[in-house]
Design a protein around this motif. Structure first.
Motif, PDB file in Angstrom:
ATOM      1  N   LEU A 111       0.840  -1.188   0.000  1.00 41.92           N
ATOM      2  CA  LEU A 111       0.000   0.000   0.000  1.00 41.92           C
ATOM      3  C   LEU A 111       0.883   1.250   0.000  1.00 41.92           C
ATOM      4  N   PRO A 112       0.325   2.407  -0.323  1.00 42.25           N
ATOM      5  CA  PRO A 112       1.127   3.639  -0.296  1.00 42.25           C
ATOM      6  C   PRO A 112       1.669   3.933   1.104  1.00 42.25           C
ATOM      7  N   GLY A 113       2.742   4.722   1.154  1.00 41.23           N
ATOM      8  CA  GLY A 113       3.303   5.148   2.426  1.00 41.23           C
ATOM      9  C   GLY A 113       4.062   4.079   3.163  1.00 41.23           C
ATOM     10  N   GLY A 114       4.544   3.057   2.448  1.00 38.42           N
ATOM     11  CA  GLY A 114       5.300   2.003   3.097  1.00 38.42           C
ATOM     12  C   GLY A 114       4.455   0.991   3.837  1.00 38.42           C
ATOM     13  N   MET A 115       3.134   1.050   3.675  1.00 36.73           N
ATOM     14  CA  MET A 115       2.233   0.122   4.343  1.00 36.73           C
ATOM     15  C   MET A 115       2.071  -1.155   3.516  1.00 36.73           C
ATOM     16  N   SER A 116       1.709  -2.238   4.190  1.00 36.09           N
ATOM     17  CA  SER A 116       1.365  -3.479   3.518  1.00 36.09           C
ATOM     18  C   SER A 116       0.382  -4.249   4.376  1.00 36.09           C
ATOM     19  N   VAL A 117      -0.426  -5.085   3.734  1.00 34.46           N
ATOM     20  CA  VAL A 117      -1.392  -5.921   4.448  1.00 34.46           C
ATOM     21  C   VAL A 117      -1.271  -7.346   3.924  1.00 34.46           C
ATOM     22  N   GLY A 118      -1.657  -8.302   4.755  1.00 30.08           N
ATOM     23  CA  GLY A 118      -1.607  -9.691   4.339  1.00 30.08           C
ATOM     24  C   GLY A 118      -2.572 -10.528   5.149  1.00 30.08           C
ATOM     25  N   GLY A 119      -2.799 -11.725   4.673  1.00 30.31           N
ATOM     26  CA  GLY A 119      -3.697 -12.630   5.376  1.00 30.31           C
ATOM     27  C   GLY A 119      -3.461 -14.066   4.969  1.00 30.31           C
ATOM     28  N   ASN A 120      -3.799 -14.990   5.870  1.00 24.42           N
ATOM     29  CA  ASN A 120      -3.663 -16.416   5.613  1.00 24.42           C
ATOM     30  C   ASN A 120      -4.945 -17.143   5.990  1.00 24.42           C
ATOM     31  N   VAL A 121      -5.264 -18.171   5.214  1.00 21.30           N
ATOM     32  CA  VAL A 121      -6.357 -19.083   5.541  1.00 21.30           C
ATOM     33  C   VAL A 121      -5.773 -20.488   5.489  1.00 21.30           C
ATOM     34  N   GLN A 122      -5.936 -21.248   6.571  1.00 24.06           N
ATOM     35  CA  GLN A 122      -5.343 -22.585   6.620  1.00 24.06           C
ATOM     36  C   GLN A 122      -6.355 -23.619   7.078  1.00 24.06           C
ATOM     37  N   LEU A 123      -6.300 -24.787   6.441  1.00 24.41           N
ATOM     38  CA  LEU A 123      -7.075 -25.957   6.846  1.00 24.41           C
ATOM     39  C   LEU A 123      -6.097 -27.086   7.131  1.00 24.41           C
ATOM     40  N   ALA A 124      -6.329 -27.818   8.227  1.00 23.36           N
ATOM     41  CA  ALA A 124      -5.435 -28.908   8.592  1.00 23.36           C
ATOM     42  C   ALA A 124      -6.227 -30.066   9.161  1.00 23.36           C
ATOM     43  N   SER A 125      -5.765 -31.276   8.878  1.00 14.84           N
ATOM     44  CA  SER A 125      -6.319 -32.479   9.484  1.00 14.84           C
ATOM     45  C   SER A 125      -5.362 -32.900  10.593  1.00 14.84           C
ATOM     46  N   ALA A 126      -5.781 -32.721  11.867  1.00 18.76           N
ATOM     47  CA  ALA A 126      -4.886 -32.919  13.000  1.00 18.76           C
ATOM     48  C   ALA A 126      -5.241 -34.176  13.783  1.00 18.76           C
ATOM     49  N   THR A 127      -4.220 -34.834  14.296  1.00 14.65           N
ATOM     50  CA  THR A 127      -4.420 -36.010  15.126  1.00 14.65           C
ATOM     51  C   THR A 127      -4.906 -35.594  16.507  1.00 14.65           C
ATOM     52  N   ALA A 128      -5.944 -36.271  17.006  1.00 15.69           N
ATOM     53  CA  ALA A 128      -6.471 -36.018  18.345  1.00 15.69           C
ATOM     54  C   ALA A 128      -6.724 -37.370  18.999  1.00 15.69           C
ATOM     55  N   GLY A 129      -5.691 -37.942  19.621  1.00 10.27           N
ATOM     56  CA  GLY A 129      -5.809 -39.285  20.165  1.00 10.27           C
ATOM     57  C   GLY A 129      -5.940 -40.312  19.055  1.00 10.27           C
ATOM     58  N   ASP A 130      -7.022 -41.071  19.068  1.00 13.74           N
ATOM     59  CA  ASP A 130      -7.276 -42.064  18.031  1.00 13.74           C
ATOM     60  C   ASP A 130      -8.146 -41.508  16.903  1.00 13.74           C
ATOM     61  N   ALA A 131      -8.490 -40.238  16.974  1.00 10.32           N
ATOM     62  CA  ALA A 131      -9.361 -39.618  15.974  1.00 10.32           C
ATOM     63  C   ALA A 131      -8.612 -38.507  15.244  1.00 10.32           C
ATOM     64  N   ARG A 132      -9.314 -37.879  14.312  1.00  9.55           N
ATOM     65  CA  ARG A 132      -8.768 -36.728  13.604  1.00  9.55           C
ATOM     66  C   ARG A 132      -9.785 -35.596  13.675  1.00  9.55           C
ATOM     67  N   VAL A 133      -9.269 -34.363  13.740  1.00 15.96           N
ATOM     68  CA  VAL A 133     -10.129 -33.191  13.778  1.00 15.96           C
ATOM     69  C   VAL A 133      -9.710 -32.240  12.662  1.00 15.96           C
ATOM     70  N   LEU A 134     -10.679 -31.496  12.150  1.00 15.59           N
ATOM     71  CA  LEU A 134     -10.404 -30.496  11.125  1.00 15.59           C
ATOM     72  C   LEU A 134     -10.150 -29.163  11.806  1.00 15.59           C
ATOM     73  N   GLN A 135      -8.940 -28.651  11.671  1.00 23.67           N
ATOM     74  CA  GLN A 135      -8.592 -27.341  12.210  1.00 23.67           C
ATOM     75  C   GLN A 135      -8.655 -26.302  11.112  1.00 23.67           C
ATOM     76  N   HIS A 136      -9.125 -25.109  11.454  1.00 23.06           N
ATOM     77  CA  HIS A 136      -9.047 -24.008  10.496  1.00 23.06           C
ATOM     78  C   HIS A 136      -8.511 -22.774  11.205  1.00 23.06           C
ATOM     79  N   ALA A 137      -7.652 -22.065  10.504  1.00 22.60           N
ATOM     80  CA  ALA A 137      -6.983 -20.909  11.082  1.00 22.60           C
ATOM     81  C   ALA A 137      -7.086 -19.729  10.127  1.00 22.60           C
ATOM     82  N   LEU A 138      -7.240 -18.535  10.703  1.00 21.47           N
ATOM     83  CA  LEU A 138      -7.296 -17.290   9.951  1.00 21.47           C
ATOM     84  C   LEU A 138      -6.332 -16.306  10.597  1.00 21.47           C
TER      85      LEU A 138
END
Length: 205
Positions: A111-138
């Motif tokens: 952006l003007p004036g030396g500014m910048s912006v950014g963002g991430n979206v993540q999906l992960a299949s994580a181990t939770a004991g004997d099961a799996r869970v869907l994690q999402h991060a922003l």
């Protein structure tokens, strides 16, 4: 890098030191790179009025491939996608215990004036004991460049693995570019709700 964090639940206080966190990047083409990352070693203490204990161990290893999909010159915004696989190489108590895949979409724009912006979206299949869970991060970040290679940044991060698990935190810090290939930074973070870590201080280069 090195991270210090502190979290309190009821009468128990947990403090963790993580070092040396690292990220190794190997460029294959102008748009494709391989990554190897790990949080290094953990040292964690847990205390309460009745007990006190400390334990340590190595962290898992992450393998990744990052592809640059578009640049600002091409599309008005930088776009990249990163696929990773967590390998359960860590010590007991510090490993996920499974092979956990994740995919992240990263966006960034100057952006003007030396500014910048950014963002991430993540999906992960994580181990939770004997099961799996869907994690999402922003996450979203705003940065401002200054003279002498200095910059400042602020970030908001949210991680969720289902109802009632959303953890939101904010952090901010300063960074300085030294030479052509080195950056030094320091940041402080604060959890904004129960599941999030209370405090975090990080140093990196």
């Amino acid at each position: 890098g090195m991270v210090f964090d502190s979290d309190r639940v009821d009468d128990f206080t947990a403090r963790t030191v993580t070092a040396p966190a690292y990220l190794v990047r190997l460029g294959l083409t102008s748009r494709l790179e391989l990554q190897v990352a790990s949080e290094g070693m953990f040292s964690r203490s847990v205390s309460s009025p009745a007990i006190s204990s400390r334990f340590s161990g190595r962290a898992d290893l992450d393998l990744g491939v990052k592809a640059k999909l578009a640049t600002e010159a091409e599309a008005g915004v930088n776009v990249a996608v990163l696929g990773t696989l967590n390998l359960p190489t860590g010590a007991e108590g510090f490993t996920s215990g499974g092979y956990d895949p994740a995919v992240k979409l990263a966006l960034g724009k100057s952006l003007p004036g030396g500014m910048s912006v950014g963002g991430n979206v993540q999906l992960a299949s994580a181990t939770a004991g004997d099961a799996r869970v869907l994690q999402h991060a922003l996450s979203g970040v705003v940065a401002r460049a200054f003279a002498g290679g200095w910059s400042a940044f602020g970030e908001v991060y949210r991680l969720s693995a289902g109802p009632g698990t959303a953890a939101t935190s904010v952090d901010g810090g300063v960074a300085r570019v030294v030479g052509s290939n080195v950056q030094v930074d320091v940041s402080v973070g604060r959890g904004r709700n129960g599941p999030a870590t209370d405090w975090l201080v990080a140093f990196g280069f």
